[in-house]
Structures are given as C-alpha cells and as structure tokens.
Design an enzyme around this catalytic site. Structure first.
Site: not given
Ligand code: NAP
Length: 262
Positions: A144, A157
C-alpha cells in the site's frame, strides 16, 4: 520476462471482492486457471461460475479464514490433494483498521497482523520453492502507499504494509537471478469495500481496482524486473519524495489525513 498465462494456474487470495476479484477476472481472461480463496463462499461461487462460463477455465474454490494459524498449510495440502501447481501467487487478502491505538480492539489488531503479514509470509514460503525449482513463476504481494511512512490513525495497518514491502523487496533480492518474478504492488485509495471494512469514510478520490491489475500485469512482463511498483503517477511521486521530507513533518501530514476526528 515473457510470462505465458494460458494454461497456468493463479492463486488469488481475497478474490471475493475488490482488487482480488479484478485479478481473478484479468487472469481468467488470459486463459489462466484459478484458485480463489476468501471466507465468503457465496461470492467465490458466483465469481467462479461466471468465469468458468465466460473463459472456459478451471476454478477451484477454497473457503478459508486466512487469519487462522495453519491457513497456509491447509491451502497447500488442499492443492496437493488436487494435484494443482501454483504458477502465480497473488497475496491480496487484507484489511485495515482506522482508529487511534488507544481505541483499537486488540483482538482485531492481532487478526489484522495475522492476515496481512503472517499468512502472506506463510503462503510465499509455501509456494516460492516450487517456482524456483521450476525456474518459473510470479509472486505478487499487495502492500500500500501507507507502507512508505508511519500513519497515525492507521498505525498497525501501515506497519503491516511496511512489512509487506520490506519482506517482498528482500525476497526479490534473493530471487532476481531466477525465472521467478517477485514484487510488491502498492495501491493508493482504490474503489473497493476496503473503506467500509476499515470504518473510514475517505473523502478523497479513489481509482478503479482495474488500475491496480493493469500496473501488475505490466510489471510481470516488463523487460526489467523491479522489487516493487506504486499505482498512480501522483502516488509514485509522493512515495519517492517522502524520503527527503523530515520524518516529523511526514508523520504530521499523514495524521492530518488519517486520524479520526474528535
Ligand atoms: N482499497 C484500497 O484503497 C487499498 C489501498 C491500498 C492497499 N489495499 C490492499 O488491497 C488488498 C485488497 O483489498 P481491497 O481494497 O480489494 O478490499 P476488499 O474489497 O475489502 O477486499 C478484501 C478481500 O480480502 C478478503 N479477506 C479479508 N479478511 C479475510 C480473512 N480473514 N480470510 C480470508 N480472506 C479475507 C475479503 O474476503 P472475505 O471477506 O470474503 O473473506 C476480500 O476478498 C488488501 O491487502 C488491502 O490492504 C487496498
């Protein structure tokens, strides 16, 4: 590197929503079979049935809470049982918490560290040896832009993502002379469920999740292997400049954006 996607298998964690589901769709469109992992089985099933129909690929669903100890070993065993070899690993599952440390739920913080850091390391260590032995493969770890400085209001985080960045760049250094490409991808604010889960209503602009996937695909087949990529021109500039700004100023600036009001 000229990585050939058709017929290979990609394991994507956190494929039930957001960035992970976009990775799954992009690999499927390139003829890559999938192993999709998350907790929400119904979302994984809907995605899998769509991608099997549209792209004629194999999709294996593993419903797994990746914050549990032994999660990576369970996935490794499930794939051994099915004789599936992982050619591409995308460690994408993760979540953030947005509060002052004094207000955080300690159990939730441990889950955050176990998922964002512990299982990411376990899965990398589980699947990298096979890739190195075959002299072919890709490991993408999602960091991130918060990895590039401490973030008051998201202290744990940001620290987990700084770990992901440092860990992945080090493993890049260990594998750079092999046919395996290991790198970290750092998105900035991206339009997913992330902010709802973190309990933070970001007022800023969010880019589509497809931007993260496009940058990743370009890095996989770029002529030069790089240890990490940042998504978005403005984020690339900020994450570079941060090294030259006094630490206190950087921390104060990050706090002015991320510290909860009141
Ligand atoms: N969106 C942003 O602005 C942003 C920015 C920088 C980095 N990121 C990173 O990008 C990655 C993806 O996030 P996203 O933005 O796509 O958010 P998201 O839509 O909330 O997706 C998160 C995913 O992680 C899974 N997950 C969460 N807890 C879990 C657990 N205990 N076991 C298995 N799976 C789990 C969720 O699936 P289930 O709930 O079905 O388990 C979901 O598929 C993350 O690592 C996040 O830190 C996001």
């Amino acid at each position: 590197m000229n990585f050939v996607f058709p017929g290979k298998t990609a394991l994507v964690t956190g494929a039930s929503s957001g960035i992970g589901s976009h990775y799954a769709r992009a690999f499927a469109a390139r003829g890559t079979n999938l192993v999709v992992v998350a907790r929400r089985t119904d979302k994984l099933e809907a995605l899998a049935s769509d991608l099997r129909k549209k792209n004629g690929i194999d999709v294996t669903i593993l419903s797994q809470d990746l914050s549990e100890s032994g999660a990576a070993a369970a996935i490794e065993q499930a794939l051994l049982d099915r004789e599936i070899t992982v050619d591409v690993l995308v460690n994408n599952a993760g979540f953030g918490t947005n509060a002052r440390l004094v207000d955080e739920d300690r159990a939730r913080l441990r889950t955050e560290i176990a998922l964002n850091v512990g299982t990411l390391v376990d899965l990398t260590a589980a699947f990298l040896p096979g890739m190195v032995a075959r002299d072919s493969g890709v490991v993408v770890n999602i960091a991130s832009t918060s990895a590039y400085q401490p973030v008051p209001g998201m202290a744990v985080y940001a620290a987990t993502k700084a770990f992901v960045l440092s860990f992945t760049e080090a493993v890049w250094g260990e594998t750079r002379d092999t046919g395996v490409r290991v790198f970290a991808v750092s998105p900035g604010a991206t339009d997913t469920e992330f902010f709802d889960v973190a309990g933070w209503q970001s007022p800023g602009r969010r880019v589509p999740a497809s931007d993260v996937v496009d940058v990743t695909l370009a890095a996989i087949n770029a002529r030069k292997s790089v240890p990490s990529v940042v998504v978005g021109a403005r984020n690339r500039v900020t994450s570079s400049l941060v090294k030259f700004v006094p630490r206190k100023t950087v921390i104060a600036l990050a706090g002015s954006i991320f510290l909860p009001r009141g």
